[in-house]
Every structure is written in C-alpha cells, then in structure tokens.
Enzyme design. Structure first.
Site, PDB file in Angstrom:
ATOM      1  N   GLY A  13       0.796  -1.225   0.000  1.00  0.00           N
ATOM      2  CA  GLY A  13       0.000   0.000   0.000  1.00  0.00           C
ATOM      3  C   GLY A  13       0.823   1.267   0.000  1.00  0.00           C
ATOM      4  O   GLY A  13       0.364   2.308   0.470  1.00  0.00           O
ATOM      5  N   SER A  14       2.036   1.231  -0.550  1.00  0.00           N
ATOM      6  CA  SER A  14       2.845   2.466  -0.539  1.00  0.00           C
ATOM      7  C   SER A  14       2.184   3.551  -1.376  1.00  0.00           C
ATOM      8  O   SER A  14       2.235   4.727  -1.037  1.00  0.00           O
ATOM      9  CB  SER A  14       4.264   2.177  -1.024  1.00  0.00           C
ATOM     10  OG  SER A  14       4.294   1.918  -2.415  1.00  0.00           O
ATOM     11  N   ASN A  15       1.530   3.166  -2.473  1.00  0.00           N
ATOM     12  CA  ASN A  15       0.801   4.164  -3.267  1.00  0.00           C
ATOM     13  C   ASN A  15      -0.423   4.664  -2.512  1.00  0.00           C
ATOM     14  O   ASN A  15      -0.773   5.843  -2.605  1.00  0.00           O
ATOM     15  CB  ASN A  15       0.395   3.570  -4.618  1.00  0.00           C
ATOM     16  CG  ASN A  15       1.516   3.655  -5.649  1.00  0.00           C
ATOM     17  OD1 ASN A  15       1.825   4.727  -6.145  1.00  0.00           O
ATOM     18  ND2 ASN A  15       2.134   2.540  -5.929  1.00  0.00           N
ATOM     19  N   ARG A  66     -15.184 -15.510  -9.970  1.00  0.00           N
ATOM     20  CA  ARG A  66     -14.805 -14.095  -9.916  1.00  0.00           C
ATOM     21  C   ARG A  66     -16.018 -13.215  -9.609  1.00  0.00           C
ATOM     22  O   ARG A  66     -15.911 -12.270  -8.823  1.00  0.00           O
ATOM     23  CB  ARG A  66     -14.179 -13.693 -11.256  1.00  0.00           C
ATOM     24  CG  ARG A  66     -13.408 -12.399 -11.228  1.00  0.00           C
ATOM     25  CD  ARG A  66     -12.804 -12.097 -12.609  1.00  0.00           C
ATOM     26  NE  ARG A  66     -11.754 -13.039 -12.977  1.00  0.00           N
ATOM     27  CZ  ARG A  66     -10.469 -12.893 -12.619  1.00  0.00           C
ATOM     28  NH1 ARG A  66     -10.123 -11.877 -11.863  1.00  0.00           N
ATOM     29  NH2 ARG A  66      -9.560 -13.753 -12.996  1.00  0.00           N
ATOM     30  N   MET A  91      -4.038  -6.288  -7.239  1.00  0.00           N
ATOM     31  CA  MET A  91      -3.518  -7.277  -8.172  1.00  0.00           C
ATOM     32  C   MET A  91      -4.572  -8.259  -8.691  1.00  0.00           C
ATOM     33  O   MET A  91      -4.247  -9.328  -9.180  1.00  0.00           O
ATOM     34  CB  MET A  91      -2.362  -8.051  -7.530  1.00  0.00           C
ATOM     35  CG  MET A  91      -1.227  -7.167  -7.051  1.00  0.00           C
ATOM     36  SD  MET A  91      -0.620  -6.025  -8.321  1.00  0.00           S
ATOM     37  CE  MET A  91       0.510  -7.068  -9.175  1.00  0.00           C
ATOM     38  N   ARG A  92      -5.853  -7.926  -8.532  1.00  0.00           N
ATOM     39  CA  ARG A  92      -6.882  -8.798  -9.107  1.00  0.00           C
ATOM     40  C   ARG A  92      -7.434  -8.149 -10.367  1.00  0.00           C
ATOM     41  O   ARG A  92      -7.684  -6.934 -10.387  1.00  0.00           O
ATOM     42  CB  ARG A  92      -8.038  -9.017  -8.112  1.00  0.00           C
ATOM     43  CG  ARG A  92      -7.606  -9.556  -6.772  1.00  0.00           C
ATOM     44  CD  ARG A  92      -6.949 -10.895  -6.851  1.00  0.00           C
ATOM     45  NE  ARG A  92      -7.835 -11.936  -7.380  1.00  0.00           N
ATOM     46  CZ  ARG A  92      -7.400 -13.153  -7.698  1.00  0.00           C
ATOM     47  NH1 ARG A  92      -6.118 -13.444  -7.590  1.00  0.00           N
ATOM     48  NH2 ARG A  92      -8.236 -14.063  -8.155  1.00  0.00           N
ATOM     49  N   LEU A  94     -10.323  -7.173 -12.685  1.00  0.00           N
ATOM     50  CA  LEU A  94     -11.742  -6.909 -12.438  1.00  0.00           C
ATOM     51  C   LEU A  94     -12.545  -7.151 -13.710  1.00  0.00           C
ATOM     52  O   LEU A  94     -12.086  -6.871 -14.813  1.00  0.00           O
ATOM     53  CB  LEU A  94     -11.921  -5.461 -11.970  1.00  0.00           C
ATOM     54  CG  LEU A  94     -11.274  -5.132 -10.611  1.00  0.00           C
ATOM     55  CD1 LEU A  94     -11.236  -3.636 -10.382  1.00  0.00           C
ATOM     56  CD2 LEU A  94     -11.994  -5.856  -9.476  1.00  0.00           C
ATOM     57  N   ASN A 108      -6.093   3.699 -12.057  1.00  0.00           N
ATOM     58  CA  ASN A 108      -5.111   2.678 -11.722  1.00  0.00           C
ATOM     59  C   ASN A 108      -3.729   3.224 -12.017  1.00  0.00           C
ATOM     60  O   ASN A 108      -3.565   4.080 -12.907  1.00  0.00           O
ATOM     61  CB  ASN A 108      -5.335   1.408 -12.551  1.00  0.00           C
ATOM     62  CG  ASN A 108      -4.338   0.310 -12.187  1.00  0.00           C
ATOM     63  OD1 ASN A 108      -4.115   0.020 -11.024  1.00  0.00           O
ATOM     64  ND2 ASN A 108      -3.731  -0.291 -13.207  1.00  0.00           N
ATOM     65  N   HIS A 110       0.031   1.891 -13.162  1.00  0.00           N
ATOM     66  CA  HIS A 110       0.673   0.715 -13.751  1.00  0.00           C
ATOM     67  C   HIS A 110       2.154   1.035 -13.929  1.00  0.00           C
ATOM     68  O   HIS A 110       2.486   2.111 -14.447  1.00  0.00           O
ATOM     69  CB  HIS A 110       0.016   0.388 -15.101  1.00  0.00           C
ATOM     70  CG  HIS A 110       0.604  -0.800 -15.786  1.00  0.00           C
ATOM     71  ND1 HIS A 110       0.345  -2.087 -15.379  1.00  0.00           N
ATOM     72  CD2 HIS A 110       1.457  -0.898 -16.835  1.00  0.00           C
ATOM     73  CE1 HIS A 110       0.996  -2.934 -16.164  1.00  0.00           C
ATOM     74  NE2 HIS A 110       1.681  -2.230 -17.053  1.00  0.00           N
TER      75      HIS A 110
HETATM   76  C1  GRF Z   1       3.702  -0.809  -7.601  1.00  0.00           C
HETATM   77  O1  GRF Z   1       4.809  -0.983  -8.470  1.00  0.00           O
HETATM   78  C2  GRF Z   1       2.478  -0.494  -8.457  1.00  0.00           C
HETATM   79  O2  GRF Z   1       2.820   0.173  -9.659  1.00  0.00           O
HETATM   80  C3  GRF Z   1       1.953  -1.844  -8.775  1.00  0.00           C
HETATM   81  O3  GRF Z   1       2.067  -2.524  -7.520  1.00  0.00           O
HETATM   82  C4  GRF Z   1       3.329  -2.141  -6.935  1.00  0.00           C
HETATM   83  C5  GRF Z   1       3.203  -2.080  -5.435  1.00  0.00           C
HETATM   84  O4  GRF Z   1       2.362  -1.013  -5.121  1.00  0.00           O
HETATM   85  N1  GRF Z   1       0.618  -1.786  -9.274  1.00  0.00           N
HETATM   86  P1  GRF Z   1       2.061  -0.603  -3.571  1.00  0.00           P
HETATM   87  O5  GRF Z   1       3.409  -0.433  -2.872  1.00  0.00           O
HETATM   88  O6  GRF Z   1       1.286  -1.741  -2.956  1.00  0.00           O
HETATM   89  O7  GRF Z   1       1.298   0.679  -3.673  1.00  0.00           O
END
Ligand code: GRF
Length: 197
Positions: A13-15, A66, A91-92, A94, A108, A110
């Site tokens: 979840g860094s983003n 799904r 990472m799923r 949709l 999103n 990417h």
């Molecule tokens: C990041 O590289 C993002 O671009 C990709 O998932 C990676 C981890 O993201 N979609 P986060 O640290 O969980 O936000």
C-alpha cells in the site's frame, strides 16, 4: 463537501499511503475506505494508523468464481459511497461488469509507460527490450486490462546495469509523486495528460 476516494490494495500500500497523505488541506478529496483482497495486506494496518476505515474481502475462498468475489467486494465499497475508486497495487483483474459500475471514475497506476508492457513483469520486459526509458502510468480503468485513457505518466532512465529490482526502486518514488498529482487534477475536474520527469 469533499469528494470521497476509495483505495483498493493487495499489498504494502505504498501508493495508498502517498494518495492518503496528499488528500489534506485544500485538496478537494478525502480517503473514505481502503479495501484489500488480502486480509494480510500490510497496507491495511497503515490505513488504520492514518485513521482511514479499512476492510478486506479475501478472494481465495471464492476460487474461480470471480463474480461471487466481486459481489462480496462491492458491498463494503458501495457502503463507503466513493466518488472515485483508486486501484493502488491492486492485483486482481476486475470484470467489465465491476468496472462499469465506476465508469469514468476508477483510476489505476501501472508500472510501465503504457501502452507498452501491459500486464506483469513490466520492468524485466523493459530491460530485456533494451529500452532507455521506463516509468509509470496513471490511467482510467476500462474493461480492457491496463488499456484505459492515460491521465499521467512519469519517466525514469533505464541504466545499463539495471535489474528489475533496481528499476522498480527508481520507478516507485515517481509513482508516489504521479498518482497524487493526477488524483488531485481529476478531483478538480482538470483534463489532459500530466507528464513528470
Ligand atoms: C507498484 O509498483 C504499483 O505500480 C503496482 O504494484 C506495486 C506495489 O504497489 N501496481 P504498492 O506499494 O502496494 O502501492
């Protein structure tokens, strides 16, 4: 009245943290929910520490069904009444039906310069192709994977001795700058593509 932003995560979840930290002061939006498909996602505890409601719907019990997983995911999401849904390391894949519920207001990030390298292993593919540049893209989510209108891009150089990990480490901080900047523009109703270098 602030716009409500739900953020979907699968991991660290860094983003999500970067987005949540940006939504302060005169920013027209605020985070209303952090939702994960993995109850063990470390981003959930980070969200709670920031005072953001956080929930998880484990996708694994649903197996290959799904639609059933997405029905369960949609419940807390609709309860939060988001104006914008931001996928952030989610990472799923949709279904078009799920995406259609948020047409035009689902974003999103990417880790490639779309339309190059849709899908996974983007940094390894850029290195293998001998690209001199790499980066990340924020786009509107549509039914086709990693294919919606581009809202912003950030570019970094690919260095001769780069590995996927060293390139990812150079791109990630740019993600944390690009995504909040694009979200703010979207929340303010701005149009056009934002480019960061
Ligand atoms: C990041 O590289 C993002 O671009 C990709 O998932 C990676 C981890 O993201 N979609 P986060 O640290 O969980 O936000």
């Amino acid at each position: 009245m602030s716009l409500r932003v739900a953020i979907l995560i699968s991991g660290s979840g860094s983003n999500m943290v970067a987005l949540a930290q940006s939504m302060q002061g005169d920013h027209p939006a605020r985070p209303c929910l952090v939702l994960s498909n993995d109850p063990a996602a470390t981003g959930l505890s980070k969200a709670r520490a920031m005072g953001i409601p956080a929930a998880a719907v484990d996708h694994r019990p649903f197996g290959r069904d799904r639609a059933a997983f997405e029905d369960a995911l949609m419940r807390p999401l609709l309860e939060a009444q988001p104006d914008i849904v931001a996928l952030a390391g989610f990472m799923r894949v949709l279904t078009p039906e799920f995406v259609a519920r948020f047409e035009g207001r689902m974003l999103n990030i990417h880790p490639s310069l779309l339309p190059k390298y849709k899908g996974l292993n983007t940094h390894a593919r850029a290195i293998a192709a001998g690209d001199s540049e790499a980066g990340c893209t924020v786009h509107e989510v549509t039914a086709a994977l990693d294919d919606g209108p581009i809202l912003g891009q950030a570019r970094v150089p690919v260095l001769p001795d780069d590995t996927p990990d060293t390139l990812a480490a150079r791109v990630l901080p740019m993600e944390h700058r690009l995504y909040p900047a694009v979200l703010r523009r979207v929340a303010m109703g701005a149009r056009g593509i934002l480019t960061l270098r």
